[in-house]
Scaffold this active site. Structure first.
Site, PDB file in Angstrom:
ATOM      1  N   LYS A  69      -9.599   2.563  -1.677  1.00 23.21           N
ATOM      2  CA  LYS A  69      -9.468   1.774  -0.486  1.00 23.21           C
ATOM      3  C   LYS A  69     -11.039   2.359   0.275  1.00 23.21           C
ATOM      4  O   LYS A  69     -11.332   3.721   0.377  1.00 23.21           O
ATOM      5  CB  LYS A  69      -8.634   2.052   0.541  1.00 23.21           C
ATOM      6  CG  LYS A  69      -8.664   1.392   1.804  1.00 23.21           C
ATOM      7  CD  LYS A  69      -7.159   1.739   2.615  1.00 23.21           C
ATOM      8  CE  LYS A  69      -7.212   0.944   3.949  1.00 23.21           C
ATOM      9  NZ  LYS A  69      -5.795   1.006   4.546  1.00 23.21           N
ATOM     10  N   GLU A  90       0.806  -1.053  -0.107  1.00 23.96           N
ATOM     11  CA  GLU A  90      -0.041  -0.048   0.183  1.00 23.96           C
ATOM     12  C   GLU A  90       0.956   1.257  -0.044  1.00 23.96           C
ATOM     13  O   GLU A  90       1.884   1.205   0.519  1.00 23.96           O
ATOM     14  CB  GLU A  90      -0.793  -0.069   1.385  1.00 23.96           C
ATOM     15  CG  GLU A  90      -1.680   1.243   1.465  1.00 23.96           C
ATOM     16  CD  GLU A  90      -2.369   0.972   2.783  1.00 23.96           C
ATOM     17  OE1 GLU A  90      -2.076   0.103   3.899  1.00 23.96           O
ATOM     18  OE2 GLU A  90      -3.443   1.745   3.239  1.00 23.96           O
ATOM     19  N   CYS A 107      -5.117  -3.566   2.552  1.00 20.56           N
ATOM     20  CA  CYS A 107      -4.796  -3.384   3.925  1.00 20.56           C
ATOM     21  C   CYS A 107      -6.086  -3.755   4.711  1.00 20.56           C
ATOM     22  O   CYS A 107      -6.650  -4.881   4.783  1.00 20.56           O
ATOM     23  CB  CYS A 107      -3.858  -2.356   4.273  1.00 20.56           C
ATOM     24  SG  CYS A 107      -3.120  -2.538   5.689  1.00 20.56           S
TER      25      CYS A 107
HETATM   26  C1  ACM Z   1      -3.746  -0.203   7.152  1.00 26.84           C
HETATM   27  O1  ACM Z   1      -4.976  -0.293   6.673  1.00 26.84           O
HETATM   28  N1  ACM Z   1      -2.741   0.516   6.577  1.00 26.84           N
HETATM   29  C2  ACM Z   1      -3.709  -0.981   8.459  1.00 26.84           C
END
Ligand code: ACM
Length: 229
Positions: A74, A4, A107
Site C-alpha cells: 500500500k 485489507e 483501501c
Molecule cells: C484505510 O485505508 N484502511 C481506510
C-alpha cells in the site's frame, strides 16, 4: 477478493505488534490462499501484513492456483497506519489473470484518483480493492473512479468493529459506467458473484467523438506530478 489485512485485523497498537504478525511472500497466508484457489477454482486476492527485511508493509496478494501473480504494498497509508507500516514504493501493479489485465489498490488509495488512473493507463480492466473502510464515502467515490477510467472495481470491505473503529461494510462491485453491480449491506457477512465481460472495460469512448483516456492532455497536467508548494 477479501478485505485489507483480513487475517491480522486492523487496529494494531504499535509497529512491533503488526511486525510479529507479518509474513514473507511465501508465508502461510499466501499458501492458504493458493490452496483455496486450487480447491474452488477462483483466483484469490486479499490483504496481509508483509515483512521484507526490517520493513513491514500493508500489502495485498493475488494468487491463481499455485501461482503468486502479484504483491502490492500500500502506497497511501491512512491515519495511524503511518506509525505501523512502511509505505510501498510502487509501482501500482497490473498483471494478466486468466487473460484479463487486473490491477490492485488498497483501501485509502481510493482518495487519490491518480492510482486508479495509473492502473487504467497500464491497461487494467478490473481493479481489485481490498479495504478496511471506516469512512462512508469510498463506495460512492468508486463509482466515479470506475466511470472516469472505464474499469470494473471489486471493493471488499470489512464489517463490524475493532477497538473504537467501525467498518462500513458495503462491499461493492462497480462497473465501467459507474454502475453499482452489487453492493453488500453495511452489516453482516456477505459474499456475492457478478458475471461481467471484462471486454466492456476495453472501450474508453464516452461518445462517438470523445474518449476518456485518448483525449487526456498530459501536456497540461505536469502540475499533478509535482509536490504541493
Ligand atoms: C484505510 O485505508 N484502511 C481506510
Amino acid at each position: 477478493v477479501l478485505p485489507e489485512l483480513f487475517n491480522t485485523g486492523y487496529a494494531h497498537p504499535d509497529r512491533d505488534a503488526v511486525a510479529a504478525l507479518a509474513e514473507e511472500n511465501a508465508g502461510p497466508t499466501v499458501e492458504w490462499a493458493k490452496s483455496i484457489s486450487r480447491t474452488c477454482g477462483a483466483a484469490v486476492c486479499g490483504g496481509f501484513a508483509r515483512r521484507e527485511g526490517d520493513r513491514v508493509f500493508n500489502s495485498s496478494f493475488l494468487v491463481d492456483g499455485d501461482a503468486l501473480l502479484a504483491v502490492y504494498d500500500k502506497v497511501h497509508l491512512f491515519h495511524r497506519e503511518r506509525f505501523l507500516f512502511d509505505a510501498g514504493g510502487g509501482p501500482f501493479p497490473v498483471v494478466p489473470c486468466r487473460g484479463v489485465p487486473v490491477g490492485i489498490m488498497i483501501c485509502f488509495d481510493w482518495i487519490f484518483p491518480e492510482v486508479c488512473r495509473s492502473l487504467a493507463l497500464d491497461g487494467a480492466r478490473v481493479v481489485l480493492h481490498p479495504s478496511n473502510l471506516v469512512m462512508p464515502w469510498c463506495q460512492d467515490a468508486m463509482r466515479v473512479r470506475c466511470l472516469e477510467n472505464g474499469v470494473f472495481a471489486l471493493t471488499a470491505n470489512r464489517i463490524g468493529h475493532e477497538e473504537h473503529l467501525v467498518f462500513t461494510g458495503g462491499s461493492q462491485i462497480t462497473g465501467p459506467k459507474g454502475e453499482v453491480l452489487s453492493r453488500a449491506p453495511q452489516v453482516g457477512e456477505h459474499a456475492f458473484v457478478v458475471e461481467i465481460d471484462p471486454g466492456d472495460a476495453a472501450d474508453k469512448s464516452v461518445t462517438e467523438f470523445s474518449d476518456r483516456l485518448a483525449d487526456r492532455r498530459p501536456d497540461l497536467y505536469g502540475r499533478l506530478c509535482r509536490p504541493r508548494d
